[in-house]
Scaffold this motif. Structure first.
Motif, PDB file in Angstrom:
ATOM      1  N   UNK A 111      -1.370 -29.149 -24.577  1.00 33.47           N
ATOM      2  CA  UNK A 111      -2.466 -29.377 -23.651  1.00 33.47           C
ATOM      3  C   UNK A 111      -1.921 -29.148 -22.251  1.00 33.47           C
ATOM      4  N   UNK A 112      -2.639 -28.382 -21.442  1.00 31.93           N
ATOM      5  CA  UNK A 112      -2.158 -28.101 -20.103  1.00 31.93           C
ATOM      6  C   UNK A 112      -3.284 -27.712 -19.159  1.00 31.93           C
ATOM      7  N   UNK A 113      -2.908 -27.522 -17.902  1.00 27.83           N
ATOM      8  CA  UNK A 113      -3.853 -27.137 -16.855  1.00 27.83           C
ATOM      9  C   UNK A 113      -3.434 -25.784 -16.314  1.00 27.83           C
ATOM     10  N   UNK A 114      -4.379 -24.848 -16.320  1.00 28.44           N
ATOM     11  CA  UNK A 114      -4.137 -23.512 -15.781  1.00 28.44           C
ATOM     12  C   UNK A 114      -5.290 -23.195 -14.838  1.00 28.44           C
ATOM     13  N   UNK A 115      -4.943 -22.775 -13.647  1.00 27.79           N
ATOM     14  CA  UNK A 115      -5.949 -22.439 -12.624  1.00 27.79           C
ATOM     15  C   UNK A 115      -6.935 -23.588 -12.412  1.00 27.79           C
ATOM     16  N   UNK A 116      -6.421 -24.821 -12.464  1.00 32.03           N
ATOM     17  CA  UNK A 116      -7.243 -25.992 -12.184  1.00 32.03           C
ATOM     18  C   UNK A 116      -8.100 -26.480 -13.334  1.00 32.03           C
ATOM     19  N   UNK A 117      -8.021 -25.838 -14.508  1.00 36.09           N
ATOM     20  CA  UNK A 117      -8.831 -26.258 -15.651  1.00 36.09           C
ATOM     21  C   UNK A 117      -7.934 -26.702 -16.798  1.00 36.09           C
ATOM     22  N   UNK A 118      -8.345 -27.779 -17.467  1.00 35.84           N
ATOM     23  CA  UNK A 118      -7.599 -28.309 -18.609  1.00 35.84           C
ATOM     24  C   UNK A 118      -7.996 -27.547 -19.871  1.00 35.84           C
ATOM     25  N   UNK A 119      -6.982 -27.184 -20.657  1.00 36.28           N
ATOM     26  CA  UNK A 119      -7.196 -26.481 -21.931  1.00 36.28           C
ATOM     27  C   UNK A 119      -6.358 -27.156 -23.012  1.00 36.28           C
TER      28      UNK A 119
END
Length: 153
Positions: free
Chosen positions: A79-87
């Motif tokens: 689980x991580x955040x890329x470009x300000x969005x959590x995925x």
């Protein structure tokens, strides 16, 4: 008018600074294969091999690898955040440990057939999106960004 034009160009250029570049890799939902006559060491007496010449295989899963998938260095999603969005399914890629780059692998009918594609080396992180098409078949897309992955705390 000239000053307005320069200001407009400068504003447009400044708007692009800090914007991450992203690109997508879509796994084909279905692939068609041609089956050859299997070679058996010995056909049991009274039996013959049934030949199924052509078949369609459906997408099963997507994975991200350090180096070519045949070398089996699959990266674990997190689980991580890329470009300000959590995925939910993210990977940090093209790090110092990924000497030969990263690949995405699309698997069909379990692991019967796999397609692999190298990920652009300028990308720094990726996330996967799974969905179902109109026939309820699995679709998978890998979206990558030049932004680094941020861990969820």
């Amino acid at each position: 008018m000239k000053g307005y034009r320069i200001s407009l160009i400068a504003t447009a250029w400044l708007a692009t600074i800090g914007v991450a570049t992203a690109y997508e890799i879509d796994c084909p939902t279905r692939i068609n294969i041609k089956s050859d006559h299997p070679e058996l060491e010995a056909t049991p007496e009274g039996w013959q091999v049934s030949i199924n010449k052509n078949r369609s295989l459906l997408l099963t899963s997507l994975g991200v690898y350090s180096d070519e998938p045949v070398k089996l260095f699959e990266l674990k999603p997190e689980i991580g955040i890329i470009d300000g969005k959590k995925h939910d399914l993210t990977w940090q890629i093209n790090s110092a440990y990924d000497e030969n780059g990263n690949y995405v692998k699309c698997s069909y009918n379990g692991e019967e057939v796999q397609l692999a594609k190298k990920i652009d080396p300028s990308m720094k992180s990726c996330w996967a999106i799974y969905a179902n098409d109109e026939n309820q078949h699995t679709t998978a897309k890998l979206i990558c960004s030049t932004s680094k992955l941020q861990e969820v705390e």
